[in-house]
Design a protein around this motif. Sequence first.
Motif, PDB file in Angstrom:
ATOM      1  N   SER A 179      28.401  42.061  74.230  1.00 36.36           N
ATOM      2  CA  SER A 179      28.344  40.825  73.483  1.00 36.36           C
ATOM      3  C   SER A 179      28.874  39.078  74.875  1.00 36.36           C
ATOM      4  O   SER A 179      28.657  39.815  75.845  1.00 36.36           O
ATOM      5  CB  SER A 179      29.610  40.713  72.870  1.00 36.36           C
ATOM      6  N   VAL A 180      27.899  38.477  74.167  1.00 38.87           N
ATOM      7  CA  VAL A 180      28.440  37.502  74.591  1.00 38.87           C
ATOM      8  C   VAL A 180      30.053  36.731  75.025  1.00 38.87           C
ATOM      9  O   VAL A 180      29.680  37.016  76.821  1.00 38.87           O
ATOM     10  CB  VAL A 180      27.747  35.662  73.887  1.00 38.87           C
ATOM     11  N   ASP A 192      31.887  39.451  75.842  1.00 40.36           N
ATOM     12  CA  ASP A 192      32.135  40.489  76.921  1.00 40.36           C
ATOM     13  C   ASP A 192      31.358  40.238  78.472  1.00 40.36           C
ATOM     14  O   ASP A 192      31.807  40.431  79.503  1.00 40.36           O
ATOM     15  CB  ASP A 192      31.628  41.558  76.474  1.00 40.36           C
ATOM     16  N   ASN A 193      30.210  39.312  78.476  1.00 44.70           N
ATOM     17  CA  ASN A 193      29.383  39.190  79.147  1.00 44.70           C
ATOM     18  C   ASN A 193      30.128  38.161  80.297  1.00 44.70           C
ATOM     19  O   ASN A 193      30.862  37.975  81.491  1.00 44.70           O
ATOM     20  CB  ASN A 193      28.118  38.564  79.381  1.00 44.70           C
ATOM     21  N   THR A 250      36.356  32.239  75.688  1.00 47.09           N
ATOM     22  CA  THR A 250      35.288  32.005  75.343  1.00 47.09           C
ATOM     23  C   THR A 250      34.772  30.964  74.554  1.00 47.09           C
ATOM     24  O   THR A 250      33.861  30.693  75.034  1.00 47.09           O
ATOM     25  CB  THR A 250      35.103  33.569  74.837  1.00 47.09           C
ATOM     26  N   ASP A 262      27.692  32.706  68.043  1.00 53.68           N
ATOM     27  CA  ASP A 262      29.151  33.299  67.947  1.00 53.68           C
ATOM     28  C   ASP A 262      29.344  34.031  69.173  1.00 53.68           C
ATOM     29  O   ASP A 262      28.248  34.905  69.107  1.00 53.68           O
ATOM     30  CB  ASP A 262      29.098  34.456  66.635  1.00 53.68           C
ATOM     31  N   ARG A 284      30.571  37.197  69.662  1.00 52.95           N
ATOM     32  CA  ARG A 284      29.993  38.559  68.987  1.00 52.95           C
ATOM     33  C   ARG A 284      28.359  38.978  68.994  1.00 52.95           C
ATOM     34  O   ARG A 284      28.697  39.666  69.400  1.00 52.95           O
ATOM     35  CB  ARG A 284      30.872  39.155  68.051  1.00 52.95           C
ATOM     36  N   ARG A 285      27.570  37.922  69.649  1.00 53.44           N
ATOM     37  CA  ARG A 285      25.985  38.698  69.871  1.00 53.44           C
ATOM     38  C   ARG A 285      26.363  39.422  70.798  1.00 53.44           C
ATOM     39  O   ARG A 285      26.640  38.974  71.883  1.00 53.44           O
ATOM     40  CB  ARG A 285      25.620  37.387  69.094  1.00 53.44           C
ATOM     41  N   ALA A 286      25.294  40.335  70.319  1.00 48.67           N
ATOM     42  CA  ALA A 286      24.548  40.813  72.022  1.00 48.67           C
ATOM     43  C   ALA A 286      23.258  39.763  72.369  1.00 48.67           C
ATOM     44  O   ALA A 286      22.805  39.141  71.927  1.00 48.67           O
ATOM     45  CB  ALA A 286      23.917  42.090  71.289  1.00 48.67           C
TER      46      ALA A 286
END
Lengths: 518, 333
Positions: free
Chosen positions: A108-109, A111-112, A134, A146, A148-150
């Motif tokens: 996810s954005v 996490d990156n 974030t 969002d 949470r998006r990959a």
Amino acid sequence: MYTMQAVAGPTQTDTPLFAMTGICKTFGVQQVLRDVAFDLRAGEVHVLAGENGAGKSTLMRILGGIILADHGHSHVNGSEVLFRNPRDAANSGVAIIHQELSLVGPMSVADNLFLGHESSTAGWLHQTGTAQRTRDVLSRVSLRIDPRRAVDSLPISSQQLVEIAKALALDAQIIVMDEPTSALSEPEVRNLFARIADLKSQGCGIIYITHRLEEIYTIADRISVLRDGALVATRDRSDLPPDELVRLMVGRSISDQAPRRTVTCNDLRLRVQHCTVRATRAGVPPIVSDVSFDVRRGEILGVVGLEGSGVSELLWATFGALANRATSEITIDGQRIRINSPRDAIDAGIALVTNDRKRTGLILGMDIVQNATLAALPQLSPFTWLNHSAETSLASQSTQQLSLRAASMRQHVSTLSGGNQQKVVLAKWMGTNPRVLLLDDPTRGVDVGAKHEIYLLMNQWSEQGRSIVFSSSEWPELLQVSDRIIVMHRGRIVASFEGGAATPADLLRAAMGSTRDE
Amino acid sequence: MAPSDERTGWRARLTSPTATALFALCFVLLIGLIFSGDGAFYKWSTHRDALRQASVYGILACGMTFVIITAGIDLSVGSVLALVAVAFSILSIHKDWSPWLTIPACVAIGAACGATSGAVIAKLRIQPFIVTLAMMVFARGLAKTISGGMKVSTAMQRPDGSWTAAPVPDIFKAIDSRLLGDNISVVSLIFIACIIVSWIILARLRWGRYLYAIGGNEEAARLSGVPVVAMKILAYSLAGAFSAVAGLCQAAQEQQGDPEAGIGYELTAIAIVVIGGTNLMGGRGGIGLTLLGTLTIGYLDKILSVNAVPEASRLMLTGVIIIVAVLLQRRKD
């Protein structure tokens, strides 16, 4: 980091955010950086300009801690630093945004953004605090998505902004952008420039690398020019008009003279019409758009373009190697032919030497004979039976003509020098007796002696009536060897010159998209 | 990189894949000489049986070698073996087809399975692991479907419900027999024939050269005019055809077609190829190495069994040997 932010505002310019002095770097025998001094102020965009191979990427790799300089000093906010690895550089606030983004696609954005720097207690991630941070960094780059998006579900332009946000999440102050617009459409470029303006107002310094004149004069505050590893000028944008910039970039001495020959070109050999290569992504202009060119018998046509201009793709498309993305009409010796695969092209008498022999030219685990006969194997093995003696004799014949130096024809090509490896690639294609040779930077990574030999061979082949389409990152030499030169910029032919009638500055001006005529 | 020619230096020769594979085999044989199982290892019949037992695996490994050289993998060989064993038994026992028709039909079934996998891998660009995993499941299901989920044997039920045994087909007996004064099994001869055919394809035909080129550098091969799609389909078709041959042998030895046959055989076949020294990354290796790998695995199993080592320990030891062999094979460049 926080104390530094407190003192270094956008207006304070007397102590540079970052400074390098006396940087030298040598790879083997080649000195790629000579005594370079470079500095970056808070709140400015500093464009680093230079031809391919001028040393820009080496300098940036030193800045990013990927390689160490042989000599020289670096200072961040006036205190000396030494970046032994990328982590050192990141801790001092350096972030490099490469053309190939360094995000983990399936993650996810959010996490990156904090990868490797997660806020946690004994391994337990702080979910709520992270969500807040974030939102903060994403708003600093005006990215409303969002978190949470990959990442790989986002368009490239948004991924790039995530990459910038990631730099901000680590409190980066010194941000390097290497050709950030190469994969972007016009509106995306405008959005990126607006975000760069935001970063400037937040006190970041930005080192910006580009080959596009138009971009340089849109966003640069200062411009530095690297040429053959030396920093030849650093000026404010207003003090450096485009003509002067181009002159500074190319004004080098030509160390090894490529031979000049006189061949009278006659009949039309190859005609490529309406060649278009689509980008791999929708919504981006084609990499090559509606390009047409002719090559005559025995002619050497030089094709010039900066990185990303579509020169390689034009040659690949002509060879049928981009069959699913490319369209074109090809005529050889007056005959209209369909080329849907490299095999079709080889059968039509076309050969392609790519610009990366290790990735796309050679089978490194095979020996010289096996590599040199790979393209001609159907003629050598009727009914699919291999004829080892015919193979060996073809291979020794074509490698002897190129004066390849090897201990044995059964030597693995991985053990050969760069120049000799390139000769194996050339031997492979001469073994098919081609009418048209497409040579994409054939002298890349070979030593001066082998380079000279390759130019002599090209002359020899053109005297035999073969036609050559030739691209090179070394323009003075290309100017010497070519009968005619076409220049590409953003997928189109923007200029053409008769051999000998152009200077490197003419080529560079055209290749950078200058619309002014001399 | 060493400047010397790597084919002439004696040191290079000693560390070549062939030398290492030979060393591993000799090591296993040495163990056999020491722990001979009360002299069983000194009898020819032990060697004959070791070879026979390894042959079905060896035939599968021949096919696997082609695929691994292209940097692929084929997990379906064990299931294709079962499918063909079932088909062979039905056609030979129940349909009374002539072997001249049955055998080509069975090999064609195997090749068709492989060609299907190869076409999906090369045309649709799906990873070989996934595609052949799907084929593994599919072929197993097909074998169970055509066999009705039961072993296809010579036992037949009469209309009145009583059981009778049909005669064992001559072709089963022929494949399961021994030749040269009882000294070598036909199955072993079939294995040797497979090795020879594979050697010809890999070392003497243009196709073989293309398979190595694809495994070594697929993009460079494509740009040199190598028909990559056709050659990948060829590699998987060969793997399927060799699995079919193994299936014929399996059915003849068991005198029945068992839809559950060959479970886990694909892993043994991969282990043989890897122990031989063919690189899973593709582009390197050869059928000679696969022969050495087959003998190593076959002898290891035989020596452990003549010494009455329990099967559980044999499996653990085999696992250890695979890792040791691959460590020995690791190239130092």
